[in-house]
Design an enzyme around this catalytic site. Structure first.
Site, PDB file in Angstrom:
ATOM      1  N   CYS A  84    -118.893  21.476  49.266  1.00  0.00           N
ATOM      2  CA  CYS A  84    -118.526  22.895  49.358  1.00  0.00           C
ATOM      3  C   CYS A  84    -118.285  23.217  50.833  1.00  0.00           C
ATOM      4  CB  CYS A  84    -119.669  23.786  48.868  1.00  0.00           C
ATOM      5  SG  CYS A  84    -120.145  23.485  47.168  1.00  0.00           S
ATOM      6  N   SER A  91    -126.646   2.253  41.172  1.00  0.00           N
ATOM      7  CA  SER A  91    -126.343   3.658  40.894  1.00  0.00           C
ATOM      8  C   SER A  91    -127.089   4.473  41.922  1.00  0.00           C
ATOM      9  CB  SER A  91    -126.829   4.063  39.492  1.00  0.00           C
ATOM     10  OG  SER A  91    -125.881   3.723  38.508  1.00  0.00           O
ATOM     11  N   HIS A 127    -121.514   4.574  41.275  1.00  0.00           N
ATOM     12  CA  HIS A 127    -121.954   3.618  40.261  1.00  0.00           C
ATOM     13  C   HIS A 127    -121.032   2.409  40.379  1.00  0.00           C
ATOM     14  CE1 HIS A 127    -124.367   6.806  38.564  1.00  0.00           C
ATOM     15  NE2 HIS A 127    -123.309   7.582  38.600  1.00  0.00           N
ATOM     16  N   GLU A 186    -124.247  20.586  50.692  1.00  0.00           N
ATOM     17  CA  GLU A 186    -122.960  21.069  50.171  1.00  0.00           C
ATOM     18  C   GLU A 186    -122.660  20.517  48.774  1.00  0.00           C
ATOM     19  OE1 GLU A 186    -123.409  19.300  52.928  1.00  0.00           O
ATOM     20  OE2 GLU A 186    -123.090  20.660  54.612  1.00  0.00           O
ATOM     21  N   SER A 187    -123.626  19.976  48.071  1.00  0.00           N
ATOM     22  CA  SER A 187    -123.548  19.467  46.697  1.00  0.00           C
ATOM     23  C   SER A 187    -124.011  18.007  46.619  1.00  0.00           C
ATOM     24  CB  SER A 187    -122.201  19.715  46.029  1.00  0.00           C
ATOM     25  OG  SER A 187    -122.013  21.124  45.836  1.00  0.00           O
TER      26      SER A 187
END
Lengths: 109, 109
Positions: free
Chosen positions: A54, A26, A39, A33-34
């Site tokens: 973004c 994970s 996973h 940008e985020s």
């Protein structure tokens, strides 16, 4: 996933991964940008991956295609969510674009 | 978000946050059951938050409600995605549940 972020032309800020025993991983890459997250369930041949970006300078689909190739994905099913859309009443909404069908590990939209 | 993860009864593995200047934060908590992420735009009064959990022992909605309360959210719009659903052909799919309307920062489904 760091390479995938770079494929998307994103700026990598933080990386946090955990490897499970006996298998599976994970992890998240926080980008300017985020974020990108993954996973994996190798025992099931399945991975759930998010590419959240973004700005017009990034292309999350490039990261998606890159990751699918590196994972050796035979098929992938994608759903696009456009988030933070300003409404006329000053509130924000999001829109889900469900992509019909599976692709052979190629962009489905 | 670490507290939110604990509210969901999740096991926290990794934490990665970045604070933007002059404001805003992006961060992820990797949990044994997947991840929680947040991106805030204080200047717009908006935050995009994901609560991705696995297993019957976790409740992502508790984390969602906790985060909404801590953020002082006046409204929230939620969409639930059930992921990694095994299909009869051995492949995996996911299902999007769009929750109609906004709640007053309470669970909308």
């Amino acid at each position: 996933m760091v390479s995938a972020a770079k494929e998307a032309n994103a700026e990598v800020l933080k990386v946090a991964f955990h490897r499970f025993k006996p298998y599976g991983v994970s992890g998240v890459v926080v980008i300017a940008e985020s974020h990108l997250s993954i996973h994996t369930w190798p025992e099931s041949g399945y991975a759930a991956v998010d590419f959240y970006t973004c700005g017009d300078h990034t292309d999350p689909w490039r990261a998606c295609e890159f990751a699918a190739e590196k994972l050796g994905a035979q098929t992938m099913l994608t759903t696009e969510v456009k988030r933070g859309i300003a409404s006329s009443n000053g509130q924000y909404t999001h829109v889900v674009h469900e992509h019909a069908g599976r692709s052979e590990a190629k962009r489905s939209a």
